[in-house]
Motif scaffolding. Structure first.
Motif, mmCIF file in Angstrom:
data_model
loop_
_atom_site.group_PDB
_atom_site.id
_atom_site.type_symbol
_atom_site.label_atom_id
_atom_site.label_comp_id
_atom_site.label_asym_id
_atom_site.label_seq_id
_atom_site.Cartn_x
_atom_site.Cartn_y
_atom_site.Cartn_z
ATOM 1 N N GLN A 141 0.778 -1.247 0.228
ATOM 2 C CA GLN A 141 -0.127 -0.076 -0.032
ATOM 3 C C GLN A 141 0.963 1.332 -0.185
ATOM 4 O OE1 GLN A 141 -2.431 0.143 3.419
ATOM 5 N NE2 GLN A 141 -3.731 1.999 2.682
ATOM 6 N N PRO A 142 0.793 1.977 -1.053
ATOM 7 C CA PRO A 142 1.698 3.383 -0.962
ATOM 8 C C PRO A 142 1.735 4.030 -0.043
ATOM 9 C CG PRO A 142 0.433 3.207 -3.136
ATOM 10 C CD PRO A 142 -0.267 2.225 -2.085
ATOM 11 N N GLY A 143 2.924 4.345 0.565
ATOM 12 C CA GLY A 143 3.194 5.364 1.769
ATOM 13 C C GLY A 143 3.032 4.589 2.825
ATOM 14 N N LYS A 144 2.699 3.354 3.044
ATOM 15 C CA LYS A 144 2.898 2.486 4.263
ATOM 16 C C LYS A 144 4.101 1.691 4.353
ATOM 17 C CE LYS A 144 -1.348 3.989 5.445
ATOM 18 N NZ LYS A 144 -1.969 3.678 6.638
ATOM 19 N N HIS A 145 5.065 2.602 4.715
ATOM 20 C CA HIS A 145 6.275 1.863 4.758
ATOM 21 C C HIS A 145 6.316 0.667 5.792
ATOM 22 C CE1 HIS A 145 6.957 5.219 2.184
ATOM 23 N NE2 HIS A 145 6.993 5.816 2.977
ATOM 24 N N SER A 197 26.355 -4.450 5.030
ATOM 25 C CA SER A 197 26.215 -3.223 6.176
ATOM 26 C C SER A 197 25.902 -3.466 7.367
ATOM 27 C CB SER A 197 25.622 -2.018 5.490
ATOM 28 O OG SER A 197 25.219 -2.070 4.325
ATOM 29 N N ASP A 198 25.747 -4.723 7.742
ATOM 30 C CA ASP A 198 25.270 -5.112 9.115
ATOM 31 C C ASP A 198 23.867 -4.318 9.461
ATOM 32 O OD1 ASP A 198 25.319 -6.646 11.434
ATOM 33 O OD2 ASP A 198 26.797 -5.188 12.486
ATOM 34 N N ALA A 199 23.112 -4.279 8.659
ATOM 35 C CA ALA A 199 21.920 -3.313 8.655
ATOM 36 C C ALA A 199 20.818 -3.768 7.979
ATOM 37 C CB ALA A 199 22.247 -1.868 8.286
ATOM 38 N N TRP A 200 19.400 -3.208 8.438
ATOM 39 C CA TRP A 200 18.346 -3.659 7.682
ATOM 40 C C TRP A 200 18.002 -2.499 6.628
ATOM 41 C CZ3 TRP A 200 15.774 -7.751 8.353
ATOM 42 C CH2 TRP A 200 15.909 -8.736 9.556
ATOM 43 N N LEU A 201 17.860 -2.688 5.495
ATOM 44 C CA LEU A 201 17.630 -1.766 4.625
ATOM 45 C C LEU A 201 16.076 -1.485 4.594
ATOM 46 C CD1 LEU A 201 19.996 -2.922 1.645
ATOM 47 C CD2 LEU A 201 20.510 -1.606 3.664
ATOM 48 N N PRO A 202 15.570 -0.271 4.759
ATOM 49 C CA PRO A 202 14.241 0.008 4.636
ATOM 50 C C PRO A 202 13.843 0.018 2.963
ATOM 51 C CG PRO A 202 15.316 1.875 5.250
ATOM 52 C CD PRO A 202 16.205 0.879 5.248
ATOM 53 N N VAL A 203 12.771 -0.415 2.832
ATOM 54 C CA VAL A 203 12.374 -0.351 1.308
ATOM 55 C C VAL A 203 11.066 0.295 1.334
ATOM 56 C CG1 VAL A 203 11.802 -1.775 -0.769
ATOM 57 C CG2 VAL A 203 13.178 -2.854 0.812
ATOM 58 N N SER A 204 10.897 1.595 0.594
ATOM 59 C CA SER A 204 9.686 2.334 0.648
ATOM 60 C C SER A 204 8.881 1.692 0.081
ATOM 61 C CB SER A 204 9.976 3.439 0.189
ATOM 62 O OG SER A 204 10.995 4.283 0.818
ATOM 63 N N ALA A 205 7.300 2.006 0.447
ATOM 64 C CA ALA A 205 6.066 1.470 -0.335
ATOM 65 C C ALA A 205 5.706 2.684 -1.186
ATOM 66 C CB ALA A 205 5.159 1.396 0.739
ATOM 67 N N VAL A 206 6.136 2.392 -2.627
ATOM 68 C CA VAL A 206 5.870 3.557 -3.573
ATOM 69 C C VAL A 206 4.761 2.994 -4.549
ATOM 70 C CG1 VAL A 206 6.896 4.921 -5.455
ATOM 71 C CG2 VAL A 206 8.375 4.048 -3.358
ATOM 72 N N SER A 218 3.850 2.636 10.322
ATOM 73 C CA SER A 218 2.650 3.746 9.783
ATOM 74 C C SER A 218 1.684 4.263 10.815
ATOM 75 C CB SER A 218 1.844 2.834 8.497
ATOM 76 O OG SER A 218 0.953 2.133 8.990
ATOM 77 N N GLY A 219 1.817 3.664 12.012
ATOM 78 C CA GLY A 219 0.911 3.906 12.828
ATOM 79 C C GLY A 219 -0.507 3.732 12.807
ATOM 80 N N GLY A 220 -0.939 3.082 11.674
ATOM 81 C CA GLY A 220 -2.183 2.572 11.449
ATOM 82 C C GLY A 220 -2.350 1.321 10.553
ATOM 83 N N ASP A 221 -3.226 1.150 9.881
ATOM 84 C CA ASP A 221 -3.549 -0.079 9.208
ATOM 85 C C ASP A 221 -2.174 -0.122 7.872
ATOM 86 O OD1 ASP A 221 -5.525 -1.048 10.417
ATOM 87 O OD2 ASP A 221 -6.867 0.494 9.776
ATOM 88 N N ARG A 222 -1.929 -1.236 7.469
ATOM 89 C CA ARG A 222 -0.799 -1.173 6.471
ATOM 90 C C ARG A 222 -1.469 -2.644 5.333
ATOM 91 N NH1 ARG A 222 3.611 -4.158 4.873
ATOM 92 N NH2 ARG A 222 5.022 -3.317 3.477
ATOM 93 N N TYR A 223 -2.055 -2.504 4.162
ATOM 94 C CA TYR A 223 -2.155 -3.677 3.397
ATOM 95 C C TYR A 223 -0.962 -3.923 2.406
ATOM 96 C CZ TYR A 223 -6.902 -2.497 5.255
ATOM 97 O OH TYR A 223 -7.848 -2.163 5.988
#
Ligand SMILES: O=C(O)CCC(=O)C(=O)O
Ligand SMILES: [Fe+2]
Length: 311
Positions: free
Chosen positions: A211-215, A224-233, A264-269
């Motif tokens: 769902q766009p914007g619901k990262h 990188s020993d890190a979690w890479l965020p993948v945006s919801a676009v 997202s602080g709310g619902d994410r689909y």
């Protein structure tokens, strides 16, 4: 400090368009090959799935998960030997070291009549919703996933130096399942609470609609020993390699660990499509390697994940 890398975004248009030249196709294949070997993940545009269909499917998720709990429970996947249907919040534990996943889901796949039912094949449990609100958009979307999945597999085969004909057995009557997902706001603030705990996917490849914007999706990047965020676009699909491709390529294309933190602080689909392939097929990328069929592989993974037999 070294900057955190990004999962590459690849425009598939010049592979998918009917008049694509061999050179144009080869450029896309090469980009896909690099992303698969570096990350096991890629993002794609120019995929040919209409935006209207994507939006309708996300609306269908909302219609389904907004149903009263007893109507959703009546569709439980436990009623269905083909594992189609509804899974309650907390029913799946993708990471045994974390709390149960804070998400509810609904599986569906190719509609197969009851009398032809077999492992992962059978009738769906359709919710009682108007056709145009659920069955029609979901069925249309399913056909798009079959086509896109087929094209992506072709790109993988070509990138590994094969002719696309190696895929014939694997892509004939493949098991391809959609999972509609709803992540509510996290129930607990415990740091062990995730929308989906860290895991790899079982099958060959996964095509994810967010769902766009619901990262919230994060991909583990060991260098990188890190979690890479993948945006919801909007209009961008995330593709990842599953355990089958990992095994079949001896880890050259890695089935990378990922998780969901619903920030997202709310619902994410979201809607992952799991392309598992033909159950009787063996490694298409190494003809002659008959060690395990797709079905044997998936049964083993289910047994490990749910701690129960798949049937
Ligand atoms: O919801 C997402 O963004 C990812 C879900 C996922 O990784 C899965 O269901 O396997
Ligand atoms: Fe996943």
């Amino acid at each position: 400090m070294a900057s955190i890398p990004e999962i590459p975004t690849i425009d598939l248009r010049s592979y998918i368009q009917p008049d694509a030249s061999p050179e144009q196709k080869a450029t896309v294949v090469d980009e896909v090959r690099k992303a698969c070997s570096q990350y096991g993940f890629l993002q794609v545009t120019g995929h040919g799935v209409p935006l209207a269909t994507q939006r309708e499917v996300l609306e269908s998720c909302k219609s389904l998960f907004d149903l009263p709990q007893d109507r959703k429970n009546a569709l439980s996947l436990k009623n269905n030997p083909a594992r189609r249907g509804y899974e309650r919040i907390g029913e799946q534990v993708l990471d045994a070291k974390a709390l149960p996943d804070c998400k509810e889901g609904y599986y569906l796949g190719r509609e197969v009549p009851l009398k032809q039912m077999g492992f992962l094949r059978g009738p769906n449990q359709w919710p009682d919703l108007p056709d145009e609100e659920f069955h029609a958009p979901i069925s249309q979307y399913y056909e798009h996933m079959l086509r896109l999945g087929g094209s992506l597999l072709e790109m993988l085969a070509l990138g590994l130096g094969h002719d696309v004909s190696v895929l014939e057995a694997f892509t004939e009557e493949p098991v391809v399942n959609l999972k509609l997902l709803h992540y509510p706001k996290h129930i607990s603030e415990d740091p062990k609470q995730f929308g989906a705990g860290a895991h790899t996917d079982f099958g060959a490849i996964t095509i994810l609609l967010q769902q766009p914007g619901k990262h919230g999706l994060q991909v583990w990047h060991a260098p990188s020993d890190a979690w890479l965020p993948v945006s919801a676009v909007e209009d961008v699909f995330v593709i990842n390699m599953g355990d089958l491709v990992h095994k079949w390529t001896d880890g050259r294309y890695s089935s990378t660990v990922h998780r969901v933190v619903n920030a997202s602080g709310g619902d994410r689909y979201s809607v992952p499509c799991f392309y598992q392939g033909a159950l009787s097929a063996t490694n298409p990328f190494k003809p002659g390697d008959n060690t395990e069929t797709v079905e044997q592989h998936i049964r083993r993974k289910f047994d490990m994940s749910y701690g129960l037999k798949a049937e």
